[in-house]
Design an enzyme around this catalytic site. Sequence first.
Site, mmCIF file in Angstrom:
data_model
loop_
_atom_site.group_PDB
_atom_site.id
_atom_site.type_symbol
_atom_site.label_atom_id
_atom_site.label_comp_id
_atom_site.label_asym_id
_atom_site.label_seq_id
_atom_site.Cartn_x
_atom_site.Cartn_y
_atom_site.Cartn_z
ATOM 1 N N SER A 139 -26.969 8.531 37.473
ATOM 2 C CA SER A 139 -27.099 9.485 36.106
ATOM 3 C C SER A 139 -27.902 8.719 35.064
ATOM 4 C CB SER A 139 -25.618 9.837 35.566
ATOM 5 O OG SER A 139 -25.654 10.519 34.400
ATOM 6 N N TYR A 152 -16.837 7.848 33.569
ATOM 7 C CA TYR A 152 -17.967 8.265 34.152
ATOM 8 C C TYR A 152 -19.274 7.333 33.944
ATOM 9 C CZ TYR A 152 -21.814 11.633 35.491
ATOM 10 O OH TYR A 152 -22.884 12.472 36.014
HETATM 11 P P1 NAD Z 1 -21.243 19.734 41.135
HETATM 12 O O1 NAD Z 1 -19.676 19.669 40.540
HETATM 13 O O2 NAD Z 1 -21.787 21.053 41.572
HETATM 14 O O3 NAD Z 1 -20.912 19.041 42.547
HETATM 15 C C1 NAD Z 1 -20.190 17.891 42.879
HETATM 16 C C2 NAD Z 1 -19.795 17.792 44.380
HETATM 17 O O4 NAD Z 1 -18.927 17.025 44.662
HETATM 18 C C3 NAD Z 1 -19.358 19.260 44.794
HETATM 19 O O5 NAD Z 1 -19.842 19.507 46.083
HETATM 20 C C4 NAD Z 1 -17.926 18.789 44.851
HETATM 21 O O6 NAD Z 1 -17.255 19.757 46.100
HETATM 22 C C5 NAD Z 1 -17.951 17.435 45.360
HETATM 23 N N1 NAD Z 1 -16.692 16.678 45.188
HETATM 24 C C6 NAD Z 1 -15.947 16.752 44.122
HETATM 25 N N2 NAD Z 1 -14.779 15.922 44.297
HETATM 26 C C7 NAD Z 1 -15.073 15.524 45.573
HETATM 27 C C8 NAD Z 1 -14.220 14.749 46.601
HETATM 28 N N3 NAD Z 1 -12.819 14.007 46.141
HETATM 29 N N4 NAD Z 1 -14.508 14.410 47.873
HETATM 30 C C9 NAD Z 1 -15.623 15.043 48.375
HETATM 31 N N5 NAD Z 1 -16.646 15.519 47.550
HETATM 32 C C10 NAD Z 1 -16.113 15.966 46.231
HETATM 33 O O7 NAD Z 1 -21.873 18.925 40.097
HETATM 34 P P2 NAD Z 1 -23.438 18.298 40.089
HETATM 35 O O8 NAD Z 1 -23.915 18.456 38.734
HETATM 36 O O9 NAD Z 1 -24.052 19.001 41.311
HETATM 37 O O10 NAD Z 1 -23.154 16.771 40.375
HETATM 38 C C11 NAD Z 1 -23.668 15.847 41.543
HETATM 39 C C12 NAD Z 1 -23.819 14.516 41.238
HETATM 40 O O11 NAD Z 1 -24.978 14.568 40.247
HETATM 41 C C13 NAD Z 1 -22.594 14.039 40.694
HETATM 42 O O12 NAD Z 1 -22.306 12.616 40.885
HETATM 43 C C14 NAD Z 1 -22.736 13.935 39.070
HETATM 44 O O13 NAD Z 1 -22.321 13.012 38.471
HETATM 45 C C15 NAD Z 1 -24.467 13.769 39.204
HETATM 46 N N6 NAD Z 1 -25.132 14.331 37.977
HETATM 47 C C16 NAD Z 1 -25.140 15.378 37.555
HETATM 48 C C17 NAD Z 1 -25.941 15.747 36.583
HETATM 49 C C18 NAD Z 1 -25.822 17.301 35.953
HETATM 50 O O14 NAD Z 1 -26.453 17.459 34.917
HETATM 51 N N7 NAD Z 1 -25.576 18.278 36.614
HETATM 52 C C19 NAD Z 1 -26.671 14.953 35.768
HETATM 53 C C20 NAD Z 1 -26.662 13.414 36.373
HETATM 54 C C21 NAD Z 1 -25.862 13.362 37.464
#
Ligand code: NAD
Length: 257
Positions: A139, A152
Amino acid sequence: MTLAGKTAVVTGSNSGIGLGIARELARAGADVVLNSFTDAPGDHELAAGLAQEFGVNARYIKADMSKAGECRALISEAGRCDILVNNAGIQHVAPVDGFAAEKWDAIIAINLSSAFHTIAAALPLMRAAGWGRVVNVSSAHGLTASPYKSAYVSAKHGVVGLTKTVALETAEEPITCNAICPGYVLTPLVEAQIPDQMAAHGMDRDTVVREVMLQRQPSKEFATVGQIGGTAAFLCSDAAAQITGTTISVDGGWTAL
Ligand code: NAD
């Protein structure tokens, strides 16, 4: 570029960025393994949909990334793992002196330790196949901090450290390990927050997106899940064979500030 014949395991891929990455890897020809901790019909339908759309093999494997044994079992059940994308992640926001210990433990387990376990399980398979790509989703918070996100920010910085270490340990092998550092990405969860933010701030959509949500993102545009997926696919391409141990920011200039 073709990833035909490769199998990609993407953790946390039944929504958002993980699903976007799985889509782009499937588009490039890879067989994909989707994952989350649920086991709903819709999870398996997502895999079937990718298989039909892109003519690849796709399946869904339930595994809880907060549990070491299930992280390792995901890789062994997948059978092959040429491409490993560590994407599963959760968030919790609270001041450090009021941060619930269980939330800290869960974030460190899912956002950081799961990557250690899946990498440890996948490297022998990559070595046996003579090729491997590890892509860790960190991130902008893997490179900078924000208040109230102690767990985080710590986990995402840890992912960058793990990425560098694994890259050095595999440097003389046809295996690379890199991290993608997204800024704010327009996922369904983020999209769903926009009406609440508009109401809370009394602003129209454009203003709340520019002034509140994308306050730290100089481009004033969200990144898309397709852009993160495209970056992951690039890191799996031959052009990226000498890119290892680094971070690629997809953050509209956030970390240039
Ligand atoms: P999201 O909540 O849509 O996706 C998260 C995924 O992780 C989902 O598929 C969820 O089911 C899964 N998950 C959660 N807990 C779990 C567990 N215990 N076991 C297995 N799977 C699990 O969120 P997102 O925004 O798509 O985030 C995905 C990644 O990207 C994360 O690591 C997040 O930190 C990172 N990220 C997101 C953003 C953003 O702006 N959305 C920015 C930077 C980084």
